[in-house]
Scaffold this motif. Structure first.
Motif, PDB file in Angstrom:
ATOM      1  N   THR A 155       0.825  -1.204   0.000  1.00  0.00           N
ATOM      2  CA  THR A 155       0.000   0.000   0.000  1.00  0.00           C
ATOM      3  C   THR A 155       0.862   1.257   0.000  1.00  0.00           C
ATOM      4  N   SER A 172       6.885   3.971   4.696  1.00  0.00           N
ATOM      5  CA  SER A 172       6.521   2.723   5.372  1.00  0.00           C
ATOM      6  C   SER A 172       5.709   3.049   6.610  1.00  0.00           C
ATOM      7  N   GLN A 173       4.489   2.535   6.681  1.00  0.00           N
ATOM      8  CA  GLN A 173       3.681   2.843   7.873  1.00  0.00           C
ATOM      9  C   GLN A 173       4.344   2.297   9.113  1.00  0.00           C
ATOM     10  N   SER A 174       4.858   1.089   9.057  1.00  0.00           N
ATOM     11  CA  SER A 174       5.469   0.472  10.244  1.00  0.00           C
ATOM     12  C   SER A 174       6.867   1.011  10.495  1.00  0.00           C
ATOM     13  N   ALA A 211      -3.824  -1.991   5.381  1.00  0.00           N
ATOM     14  CA  ALA A 211      -3.611  -0.557   5.601  1.00  0.00           C
ATOM     15  C   ALA A 211      -4.740   0.256   4.971  1.00  0.00           C
ATOM     16  N   LYS A 225      -6.605  -4.418  -1.694  1.00  0.00           N
ATOM     17  CA  LYS A 225      -7.493  -4.500  -0.518  1.00  0.00           C
ATOM     18  C   LYS A 225      -8.444  -5.678  -0.664  1.00  0.00           C
ATOM     19  N   THR A 227       9.711  -2.282   7.681  1.00  0.00           N
ATOM     20  CA  THR A 227       9.686  -3.211   6.555  1.00  0.00           C
ATOM     21  C   THR A 227      11.112  -3.463   6.044  1.00  0.00           C
ATOM     22  N   GLU A 262      -6.518  -8.993  -0.229  1.00  0.00           N
ATOM     23  CA  GLU A 262      -6.072  -9.205   1.150  1.00  0.00           C
ATOM     24  C   GLU A 262      -7.222  -9.598   2.061  1.00  0.00           C
TER      25      GLU A 262
HETATM   26  O1  M6R Z   1       4.742  -1.044   6.975  1.00  0.00           O
HETATM   27  P1  M6R Z   1       4.815  -0.790   5.491  1.00  0.00           P
HETATM   28  O2  M6R Z   1       4.011   0.372   5.064  1.00  0.00           O
HETATM   29  O3  M6R Z   1       6.237  -0.684   5.019  1.00  0.00           O
HETATM   30  O4  M6R Z   1       4.203  -2.076   4.826  1.00  0.00           O
HETATM   31  C1  M6R Z   1       4.237  -2.250   3.449  1.00  0.00           C
HETATM   32  C2  M6R Z   1       3.324  -3.374   3.027  1.00  0.00           C
HETATM   33  O5  M6R Z   1       3.732  -4.574   3.612  1.00  0.00           O
HETATM   34  C3  M6R Z   1       1.864  -3.078   3.430  1.00  0.00           C
HETATM   35  O6  M6R Z   1       1.410  -1.890   2.875  1.00  0.00           O
HETATM   36  C4  M6R Z   1       0.956  -4.220   2.982  1.00  0.00           C
HETATM   37  O7  M6R Z   1       0.850  -4.247   1.593  1.00  0.00           O
HETATM   38  C5  M6R Z   1      -0.409  -4.073   3.653  1.00  0.00           C
HETATM   39  N1  M6R Z   1      -0.875  -5.363   4.050  1.00  0.00           N
HETATM   40  C6  M6R Z   1      -1.414  -3.387   2.797  1.00  0.00           C
HETATM   41  O8  M6R Z   1      -2.705  -3.478   3.265  1.00  0.00           O
END
Ligand code: M6R
Length: 625
Positions: A318, A363-365, A417, A502, A368, A505
């Motif tokens: 995402t 990266s949200q987390s 996400a 989406k 990654t 998943e």
């Molecule tokens: O934590 P990140 O944004 O780096 O993660 C990237 C992808 O693993 C993450 O967006 C994944 O595709 C999600 N499951 C999307 O819903």
């Protein structure tokens, strides 16, 4: 992905570990397990599947809950244990392959996040020395290696140091030794591990949001540091065995982590938080649309900004899709050539970066592994890194600490996400405007209008969210389809990709996203009356062409769904189902067009009885390459 919890203190160990594992569930997993000291032995219990399965096994195992370390069970007794949620990489999800793992003498127990790349080589050496292996995991190699080294060194720390030197890969480890009933040993390399510093008790976890549930302060381990954690002390060593003075930091609290606020799923809660997320980012960074963007953390000089030769955006999933929207907006406002690459692919591509290049890692987390590895490679060529992450205490935040933008969306618990996608897009739009304003690359009138329109986005998102029932009613009838195709053009092409991701998943239905103009070059072959086509069709530059491409799909008898604005009568003429959004300028339309498609995926998945918040095989933060 895998999660680690550890505890040493006076609290009953099993409830503490289970609580920790509950906090880690959101990361995605397929088995769980715990190891605790019991008398003079180590006791391991594990189970494939959800945490509830482990709890069932524990409840059937009399005595474990009373397990104490040879103490008398008084309130002063010290309890010590580790727990793990596993996301299978080496060996199928099973009771046997679940962590913790023992050495052959059951004297050492290990839980592990990450991957040991040379495990086959190390295993072969140990096999030649007569060590017997029970599982298919790389983790068992770690514990057998430590046990083997302990035989020769007779020192726990030296055995760990020796094993670290032998093992290649990424790891966060929590280790119990039978002969040290009141201590946990911890090591990390390229995988997060945080010590929660309590009052006469200490915790260990693979993410700070988990320890933040229990303590106020943390110690962050760096790569190749080994910690020896007891109830009242935390000693940290480097690989030379020297004691280090580590900073104790205040923890960033994630209070909302397990609160669904009345929604059936975290996903529904998070979709519904999107207006607030965008609004709070705009408040922070664009408090007044007549003034310049305020990016305090960004100390890029005007000279650098004016001379950027190219922008490279690296991300996965995402975050990659938000990067594609970013490319469109960067090129539109700044005319700087912008490329977006899957982080995992960048490692194989030619660098083409200079010290005039800007690399944006999203990266949200912030954890990654693919993204971190790609960004390290990119900055090794002299490029300047701007990090965009939802986690201010993540590895990406650390890597990009000089130029960091926090896409503050709060904790996103659901594996898929949603709100972090909108948060990333918001920050990317603002960054593009910031560069355009600093360099004068766009007409001031255009920028002013865009800023004005952006300020209206939260209320438009709110209006879109109130239509959830309308979306539900219209999409459920497609829930039994086996394939979906999503199409869009220009700035909404990434939304077609995101919508397909989406749906896959959440519902496990096969779906593909295409640039609508590409359909006739091949994908149109898959269309027939069983394959719904979802067109994102917004008034603006792309409208007529998307309409034309939709007609081509309709001619193949595909059931036709549109995401279209209120009042678009033309859409009604060819689409069987129209998911309406409020009228919006095409350039910022992704903020709205994605919402009905998030709901489409959610409602179909819910209708099919899927595990919406923790879809099979997926992990929230993907910490292996
Ligand atoms: O934590 P990140 O944004 O780096 O993660 C990237 C992808 O693993 C993450 O967006 C994944 O595709 C999600 N499951 C999307 O819903």
């Amino acid at each position: 992905m895998c999660g680690i919890i550890g505890y040493v203190g006076n609290k009953e160990i099993v409830p503490v570990l289970l609580e920790g594992l509950r906090c880690l569930e959101y990361r995605g997993y397929d088995s769980t397990g715990i190891a605790v000291h019991k008398g003079s032995a180590l006791n391991i219990i594990k189970s494939v599947g959800k945490l509830a399965n482990l709890e069932e096994v524990i409840n059937k195992t009399p005595g474990l809950l009373n397990g104490k370390n040879g103490n008398n069970g008084s309130p002063k007794s010290i309890y010590c244990g580790i727990g793990h949620t596993r996301w299978a990489t080496h060996g199928e999800p099973s009771d046997l392959n679940a962590h913790p793992h023992f050495d052959s003498d059951e004297a050492i127990a290990v839980v592990h996040n990450g991957i040991i790349r040379n495990y086959q080589e190390v295993k072969a050496i140990l096999l030649r020395q007569g060590v017997r292996f029970l599982t298919e995991t790389d983790t068992e190699v770690i514990v057998q290696s430590i046990a083997n080294n302990f035989k020769s060194t007779k020192s726990i720390l030296n055995a760990i140091f020796k094993s670290i030197n032998e093992l290649e890969g990424s790891y966060a480890l929590a280790i119990l030794f039978k002969d040290q009933p009141n201590k946990i040993y911890a090591v990390r390399k390229e995988a997060p591990l945080v010590i929660g510093v309590g009052n006469n008790e200490n915790y260990l976890a693979s993410d700070s949001s988990t320890v933040s549930q229990f303590v106020e302060k943390v110690i962050r381990l760096n790569d190749n540091e080994v910690a020896e954690i007891s109830k009242e002390s935390i000693e940290v060593y480097n690989l030379k065995g020297e004691k280090l003075n580590k900073d104790i930091q205040a923890v960033i609290k994630s209070k909302d982590i397990l609160d669904k606020r009345g929604f059936k799923h975290y996903l529904a809660k998070e979709i519904n938080e999107q207006a607030d997320v965008v609004s709070s980012l705009l408040r922070d960074f664009l408090p007044n649309h007549e003034k310049q963007i305020q990016f305090e953390h960004l100390k890029l000089t005007t000279d650098f900004l004016k001379n950027i030769d190219r922008i490279l955006i690296l991300a996965c999933g995402t975050a990659y899709h938000s990067g594609l929207v970013g490319k469109y907006i960067f090129e539109n406002l700044t005319s700087i050539p912008t490329e977006v690459q899957f982080a995992s692919e960048y490692l194989n591509s030619k660098a083409l970066l200079t010290n005039k290049s800007l690399v944006i890692g999203i990266s949200q987390s912030g954890e990654t592994a693919d993204t971190l590895a790609a960004l390290k490679k990119a900055i090794s060529y002299g490029a300047t890194l701007v990090g965009i992450t939802n986690k201010s205490d993540s590895a990406l935040a650390e890597l990009a600490k000089e130029h960091l933008l926090i896409s503050k969306a709060g904790t996103e618990v659901s594996v898929a996400a949603t709100k972090t996608f909108l948060a990333q897009m918001t920050v990317l739009y603002l960054l593009a405007i910031y560069i355009a304003e600093s360099t004068g690359s766009s007409k001031q009138k255009k920028i002013s209008l865009l800023k004005q329109e952006l300020k209206l986005i939260p209320q438009l998102i709110d209006q879109t969210l109130t239509r959830a029932e309308h979306y539900q009613e219209h999409v459920i009838k497609y829930a039994n389809r086996a394939d979906f195709v999503f199409i869009g053009r220009g700035i909404n092409y990434p939304i077609a990709l995101e919508a397909a991701l989406k749906l896959k998943e959440l519902s496990y239905i096969h779906a593909s996203g295409y640039a609508s103009g590409e359909m006739k070059h091949g994908p149109i072959a898959v269309l027939d009356p069983t394959v719904p086509v979802v067109s994102i069709i917004v008034p603006g530059e792309t409208y007529d062409r998307v309409f034309q491409n939709s007609l081509e799909a309709k001619s193949r008898q595909a059931p036709m769904i549109a995401v279209a604005v209120d009042g678009d009568k033309k859409a009604e003429s060819i689409f069987d189902t129209v998911l309406r959004i409020p009228p919006i300028m095409e350039l910022i339309s992704p903020f709205l067009t994605v919402i009905p498609l998030q709901f489409l995926a959610y409602y179909i998945a819910e209708h099919l009885g899927r595990d919406v918040d923790q879809p099979r095989n997926l992990a929230k933060s993907v910490t292996v390459e």
